[in-house]
Motif scaffolding. Sequence first.
Motif, PDB file in Angstrom:
ATOM      1  N   SER A 290       5.143  19.769  -4.091  1.00  0.00           N
ATOM      2  CA  SER A 290       5.560  20.650  -5.005  1.00  0.00           C
ATOM      3  C   SER A 290       5.010  20.289  -6.458  1.00  0.00           C
ATOM      4  N   LEU A 291       4.691  21.611  -7.218  1.00  0.00           N
ATOM      5  CA  LEU A 291       4.315  21.473  -8.436  1.00  0.00           C
ATOM      6  C   LEU A 291       5.650  21.843  -9.208  1.00  0.00           C
ATOM      7  N   ILE A 292       6.315  20.661  -9.614  1.00  0.00           N
ATOM      8  CA  ILE A 292       7.504  20.866 -10.523  1.00  0.00           C
ATOM      9  C   ILE A 292       6.969  20.703 -12.133  1.00  0.00           C
ATOM     10  N   GLY A 293       8.084  21.294 -12.853  1.00  0.00           N
ATOM     11  CA  GLY A 293       7.882  21.397 -14.361  1.00  0.00           C
ATOM     12  C   GLY A 293       7.345  22.939 -14.763  1.00  0.00           C
ATOM     13  N   LEU A 294       7.220  23.717 -13.724  1.00  0.00           N
ATOM     14  CA  LEU A 294       6.932  25.177 -13.870  1.00  0.00           C
ATOM     15  C   LEU A 294       8.288  26.016 -14.145  1.00  0.00           C
ATOM     16  N   ARG A 295       8.258  27.044 -14.418  1.00  0.00           N
ATOM     17  CA  ARG A 295       9.265  28.002 -14.526  1.00  0.00           C
ATOM     18  C   ARG A 295       9.412  28.905 -13.256  1.00  0.00           C
ATOM     19  N   GLY A 296       8.721  28.563 -12.208  1.00  0.00           N
ATOM     20  CA  GLY A 296       8.753  29.070 -10.866  1.00  0.00           C
ATOM     21  C   GLY A 296       8.701  27.934  -9.852  1.00  0.00           C
ATOM     22  N   ILE A 297       9.013  28.193  -8.559  1.00  0.00           N
ATOM     23  CA  ILE A 297       8.640  27.175  -7.548  1.00  0.00           C
ATOM     24  C   ILE A 297       7.217  27.612  -6.814  1.00  0.00           C
ATOM     25  N   VAL A 298       6.528  26.487  -6.652  1.00  0.00           N
ATOM     26  CA  VAL A 298       5.170  26.679  -5.953  1.00  0.00           C
ATOM     27  C   VAL A 298       5.191  25.194  -5.219  1.00  0.00           C
ATOM     28  N   VAL A 299       4.998  25.466  -3.786  1.00  0.00           N
ATOM     29  CA  VAL A 299       4.660  24.504  -2.778  1.00  0.00           C
ATOM     30  C   VAL A 299       3.254  24.460  -2.263  1.00  0.00           C
ATOM     31  N   LYS A 300       2.579  23.380  -2.413  1.00  0.00           N
ATOM     32  CA  LYS A 300       1.236  23.181  -1.998  1.00  0.00           C
ATOM     33  C   LYS A 300       1.055  22.399  -0.639  1.00  0.00           C
ATOM     34  N   SER A 301       0.647  23.080   0.364  1.00  0.00           N
ATOM     35  CA  SER A 301       0.501  22.460   1.560  1.00  0.00           C
ATOM     36  C   SER A 301      -0.843  21.935   1.881  1.00  0.00           C
ATOM     37  N   HIS A 302      -1.283  20.934   2.567  1.00  0.00           N
ATOM     38  CA  HIS A 302      -2.274  20.154   2.912  1.00  0.00           C
ATOM     39  C   HIS A 302      -3.399  21.405   3.399  1.00  0.00           C
ATOM     40  N   GLY A 303      -4.452  21.380   2.917  1.00  0.00           N
ATOM     41  CA  GLY A 303      -5.441  22.421   3.384  1.00  0.00           C
ATOM     42  C   GLY A 303      -5.710  22.405   4.922  1.00  0.00           C
ATOM     43  N   GLY A 304      -5.383  21.256   5.416  1.00  0.00           N
ATOM     44  CA  GLY A 304      -5.971  20.964   7.034  1.00  0.00           C
ATOM     45  C   GLY A 304      -4.607  21.110   7.945  1.00  0.00           C
ATOM     46  N   ALA A 305      -3.596  21.279   7.353  1.00  0.00           N
ATOM     47  CA  ALA A 305      -2.381  21.354   8.076  1.00  0.00           C
ATOM     48  C   ALA A 305      -2.343  22.286   9.372  1.00  0.00           C
ATOM     49  N   ASN A 306      -1.580  21.782  10.190  1.00  0.00           N
ATOM     50  CA  ASN A 306      -1.392  22.322  11.425  1.00  0.00           C
ATOM     51  C   ASN A 306      -0.161  23.304  11.363  1.00  0.00           C
ATOM     52  N   ILE A 307       0.380  24.111  12.356  1.00  0.00           N
ATOM     53  CA  ILE A 307       1.502  24.910  12.144  1.00  0.00           C
ATOM     54  C   ILE A 307       2.758  24.226  11.952  1.00  0.00           C
ATOM     55  N   GLU A 308       2.874  23.071  12.563  1.00  0.00           N
ATOM     56  CA  GLU A 308       4.333  22.403  12.095  1.00  0.00           C
ATOM     57  C   GLU A 308       4.230  21.726  10.843  1.00  0.00           C
ATOM     58  N   ALA A 309       3.066  21.472  10.483  1.00  0.00           N
ATOM     59  CA  ALA A 309       2.923  20.874   8.757  1.00  0.00           C
ATOM     60  C   ALA A 309       3.342  21.837   7.851  1.00  0.00           C
ATOM     61  N   PHE A 310       2.662  23.276   8.275  1.00  0.00           N
ATOM     62  CA  PHE A 310       2.764  24.304   7.282  1.00  0.00           C
ATOM     63  C   PHE A 310       4.170  24.763   7.145  1.00  0.00           C
ATOM     64  N   THR A 311       4.892  24.752   8.471  1.00  0.00           N
ATOM     65  CA  THR A 311       6.282  25.033   8.409  1.00  0.00           C
ATOM     66  C   THR A 311       7.126  24.367   7.664  1.00  0.00           C
ATOM     67  N   CYS A 312       6.850  22.851   7.408  1.00  0.00           N
ATOM     68  CA  CYS A 312       7.457  21.678   6.649  1.00  0.00           C
ATOM     69  C   CYS A 312       7.309  22.216   5.253  1.00  0.00           C
ATOM     70  N   ALA A 313       6.029  22.786   4.960  1.00  0.00           N
ATOM     71  CA  ALA A 313       5.799  23.042   3.497  1.00  0.00           C
ATOM     72  C   ALA A 313       6.799  24.274   3.039  1.00  0.00           C
ATOM     73  N   ILE A 314       6.939  25.337   3.800  1.00  0.00           N
ATOM     74  CA  ILE A 314       7.766  26.376   3.657  1.00  0.00           C
ATOM     75  C   ILE A 314       9.151  25.927   3.438  1.00  0.00           C
ATOM     76  N   GLU A 315       9.720  25.186   4.349  1.00  0.00           N
ATOM     77  CA  GLU A 315      10.832  24.567   4.301  1.00  0.00           C
ATOM     78  C   GLU A 315      11.331  23.788   3.089  1.00  0.00           C
ATOM     79  N   GLN A 316      10.198  23.024   2.401  1.00  0.00           N
ATOM     80  CA  GLN A 316      10.277  22.509   1.283  1.00  0.00           C
ATOM     81  C   GLN A 316      10.641  23.524  -0.054  1.00  0.00           C
ATOM     82  N   ALA A 317      10.087  24.831   0.310  1.00  0.00           N
ATOM     83  CA  ALA A 317      10.147  25.832  -0.624  1.00  0.00           C
ATOM     84  C   ALA A 317      11.529  26.476  -0.736  1.00  0.00           C
ATOM     85  N   ILE A 318      11.994  26.508   0.454  1.00  0.00           N
ATOM     86  CA  ILE A 318      13.256  26.928   0.875  1.00  0.00           C
ATOM     87  C   ILE A 318      14.328  26.042   0.064  1.00  0.00           C
ATOM     88  N   LYS A 319      14.231  24.820   0.392  1.00  0.00           N
ATOM     89  CA  LYS A 319      15.256  23.854  -0.154  1.00  0.00           C
ATOM     90  C   LYS A 319      15.267  23.802  -1.746  1.00  0.00           C
TER      91      LYS A 319
END
Length: 346
Positions: A290-319
């Motif tokens: 997560s890029l925190i300290g901003l006025r909005g929510i931004v989550v950075k996934s690893h560039g080489g992420a697979n489907i499961e890993a990218f889903t985890c990034a979306i889950e972090q944004a949801i939280k």
Amino acid sequence: MRNFTIALDAMGGDFGPHISLPASYESLQLHSNLVIIIVGDEQQINPLLKKYHLLEHPRVKLMHAPETISMEDDPVSVLRHRSPSSMLIALQLVADGEADACVSAGNTGALMLLSKHILKTLKGISRPALVSALPNNRGGHSYMMDLGANLQCGCDTLFNFALMGSVLCEKVEQVSSPSISLLNVGRESNKGSDEIKHCASLLNKTKYINYIGFIEANELFDSPADVVVTDGFSGNIALKSYEGMGRVFIAQLKKAMNATWYSRLLGKLLNPLIKNQLKHLHPDLYNGASLIGLRGIVVKSHGGANIEAFTCAIEQAIKEIQWQIPTSISERLASVLAERDCLLHE
């Protein structure tokens, strides 16, 4: 239960829509109130929507972006030209209030600069930090920051990181008074640079932050700290070392289990137990910095992420949407920074 919307940079990362689209489908299945705006090149995305079960999905919107920021693009040049890329448009949707968060697997430097320029930082924060969870020996995880957004950090920046990490952990993990440590070359109070020693002194005196002292790199995964604070140079090296060692360990374990007929037999018997014990160590489960300290929510996934890993990034944004992390940090900032300024003038 209100709907929440994520703007997805579908073109970012090594595999673009071939990972971000199926991950979107998985997330939509998990959250009935999730809406996803897929931002990217229509010519590439349209043929894939049916393949990944997103064609005419009621909670999916598509927004065309004619350009894509590559991993090789210079972040400063990207900021200067501000071309209509999938990353920029996704961030602008957050800035305009049309999306609650942005998720991207694209160029980290470009994401950092564009996020800061488009979304702006919270009052009192000069630099956003890149933070992610790392597994620990307690069966859970700790947050670590910064992971590469700020290679050099002064005392004030490290202090702000500790504050933001404390709020993130308190809200998302529901931890009361999260413990904070500074990563250092030793645990003794006289070790480290003047900046880190000064920061430790301030944290010790701040009643709003539960500072428990320095830790060394060999304690990262066996520390009582809920949040570990360091500069981006050290944090990125530590993170990549963990990811690399995790892969080496798993590869060596598989090699040992296939070495002889006896080890193969033993491996079959122990495989369910080993998988259960080691599953929380897998790097894919901690994808989503997560890029925190901003006025909005931004989550950075690893560039080489697979489907499961990218889903985890979306889950972090949801939280973070659910707990309104930028607002929570902003509310805590006023009182803590006022206390810090008093300490600096003592």
